[in-house]
Design an enzyme around this catalytic site. Structure first.
Site, PDB file in Angstrom:
ATOM      1  N   HIS A 351       0.812  -1.216   0.000  1.00 23.75           N
ATOM      2  CA  HIS A 351       0.000   0.000   0.000  1.00 23.75           C
ATOM      3  C   HIS A 351       0.843   1.262   0.000  1.00 23.75           C
ATOM      4  O   HIS A 351       2.045   1.250   0.288  1.00 23.75           O
ATOM      5  CB  HIS A 351      -0.969  -0.002   1.193  1.00 23.75           C
ATOM      6  N   CYS A 370       2.392  -5.570   6.901  1.00 25.18           N
ATOM      7  CA  CYS A 370       2.140  -5.210   5.509  1.00 25.18           C
ATOM      8  C   CYS A 370       3.305  -4.391   4.943  1.00 25.18           C
ATOM      9  O   CYS A 370       4.225  -4.023   5.668  1.00 25.18           O
ATOM     10  CB  CYS A 370       0.825  -4.457   5.384  1.00 25.18           C
TER      11      CYS A 370
END
Length: 452
Positions: A351, A370
């Site tokens: 992201h 992440c």
């Protein structure tokens, strides 16, 4: 590992596929026969059955004598401890002795040598095609393929060039070949029989990287993402990956779409920690202010919201109550403006970020698992085939399909090939110890908490 180094590794691998290496070509003569005990080859039975069933013609003795590929294989077996085949050097001697016995011209000796070589080759290929320990394979097809005896031997038998086939299969992929070649050179220079355990573990973790095609490689050890085309890295960027106590797991999956204006679901430990503490200190003014938080009723995609005022935030802070807190899209959203999901059971994804200043930090192991991208728009442009990743509207969670599904591999590499040999990065996850990556994977499965 620098992009330049990756390109050099890829070039070296390509040259190896084209034919025997100079070192192998220069060593055509068989070594003097060695007095060594016969090694039991576990694949011998299946190989013998296959020759009988398919009436296979000679693979290694096509023209009456041993092909150059036999010398290649003996060289490969000598270094096979690096590949995880502990008795590789003994198998090399056994192959050489079988070939020497076949030089008598006796058909029985030639047939025996043929099957000995095939059994050794099958065992070697099965060894280098083992799944990476601790890696999550979202689909079985992403695991190394072609491990059956019939697949291995029929592929060798039908190859236009057996020498090129052996080189290509043994290379595994450019990253793997680069690490192995550097450690093998060190072992030869120092006369060391056993490889550095760190090199072997790095080889295990690089084994599932594709050898060709278009794919994404995320290296959590070096905190870097690579974009590959035709098996060669064409671009790379920094990434922020998991902290040592929340490592980014090893995953092999496929990317199908990107998400514009994503929500962010706060990890459980952040809800219990700073979010609960700041809400207790600042009240609803903090919670409903610029951060754009919402309390969700459950973890479903269409979950209703719950008034934050109805929550006992002291119980949240103490861990008595577990909440899902979602952040709306906006300038403060920790996901930035782009999310790049891919199927996996740990809810890991790539992201954008609202805090790009952290890419200047020396240590990029900062996330909750992440992967934050240094340049999400540049990555999105590559993923979309050159089209700018611009949201078509302000709505949350707008999905846009990529032109072609793109494989993605997340792994952890601390070994870096250089002109002077292998160098090692710091090991923040502690995975350069045998069994550590598998243990971390098991702990992750047991916990299964949402991540950032």
């Amino acid at each position: 590992m620098s992009l330049h180094r990756f390109k050099m590794i890829a070039l070296a691998s390509a040259l190896a596929v084209a034919g025997p290496t100079a070192a192998i070509a220069a060593d055509q003569a068989l070594a003097p026969i060695a007095a060594a005990p016969i090694v039991s080859i576990p694949t011998a039975g299946s190989v013998s059955a296959l020759y009988d069933q398919y009436k296979l013609k000679p693979i290694w003795f096509k023209n009456g004598g041993p092909s150059v590929a036999v010398t290649q294989l003996t060289q490969i077996l000598r270094r096979a401890r690096l590949d995880g085949l502990s008795n590789g050097p003994e198998l090399a001697v056994q192959v050489e002795n079988a070939v020497r016995a076949a030089s008598s011209g006796n058909p029985a000796d030639i047939a025996a040598a043929e099957q000995t070589i095939s059994a050794a080759w099958v065992l070697y290929v099965q060894t280098i095609k083992r799944p990476t320990p601790g890696m999550i394979y979202q689909y079985d097809v992403l695991k190394p393929q072609g491990t059956r005896t019939d697949q291995i031997l029929l592929a060798a038998s039908s190859a236009p060039s057996l020498e090129a086939h052996v080189s290509s299969v043994a290379a595994v992929n450019p990253v793997y070949a680069g690490i192995r070649d550097a450690e093998w050179a060190r072992m030869q220079q120092t006369g060391t029989l056993d490889p550095d355990p760190r090199a072997v573990l790095n080889l295990e973790r690089s084994r599932s990287i594709p050898a060709k095609g278009r794919f994404v490689l995320v290296d959590a050890g070096g905190s870097r993402l690579y974009m590959y085309e035709n098996g060669v890295p064409v671009d790379s960027m920094k990434v922020i990956v998991g902290m040592p106590d929340r490592p980014t797991p090893m995953i092999s999956s496929v990317m199908y779409y990107i998400v514009y204006n994503p929500y962010w679901n706060a990890p459980d430990h952040l809800v219990r920690g700073p979010i609960a503490a700041k809400t207790l200190a600042g009240g609803m003014k903090y919670f409903h202010g610029k951060m754009g938080y919402q309390v969700m009723a459950d973890w479903s995609a269409n979950s209703a919201t719950i008034p934050a005022e109805s929550i006992n935030w002291k119980d949240v802070a103490s861990g008595k109550v577990r909440l899902r807190v979602r952040q709306d899209p906006g300038p403060e959203n920790f996901m930035g403006v782009l999310k790049f999901p891919f199927p996996n059971p740990e809810d890991i994804y790539l992201h954008d970020t609202s805090t790009p200043q952290h890419f200047k930090d020396a240590d990029l192991h900062q996330s909750n698992g992440c992967v934050r991208l240094e340049d999400a728009k540049r990555f999105g442009r590559w993923l979309l085939g050159g089209r700018d990743p611009v949201a078509p509207g302000p709505d949350p969670e707008i999905q846009a399909q990529v032109p072609q599904p793109v494989p993605i591999i997340l792994t952890y590499l601390t070994a870096q090939p250089t002109s002077a040999g292998l160098t090692y990065l710091k090991d923040p996850y502690g995975w350069d110890k045998p069994g550590a990556a598998q243990m971390a994977a098991a702990q992750m499965v047991a916990s299964r908490v949402p991540r950032d």
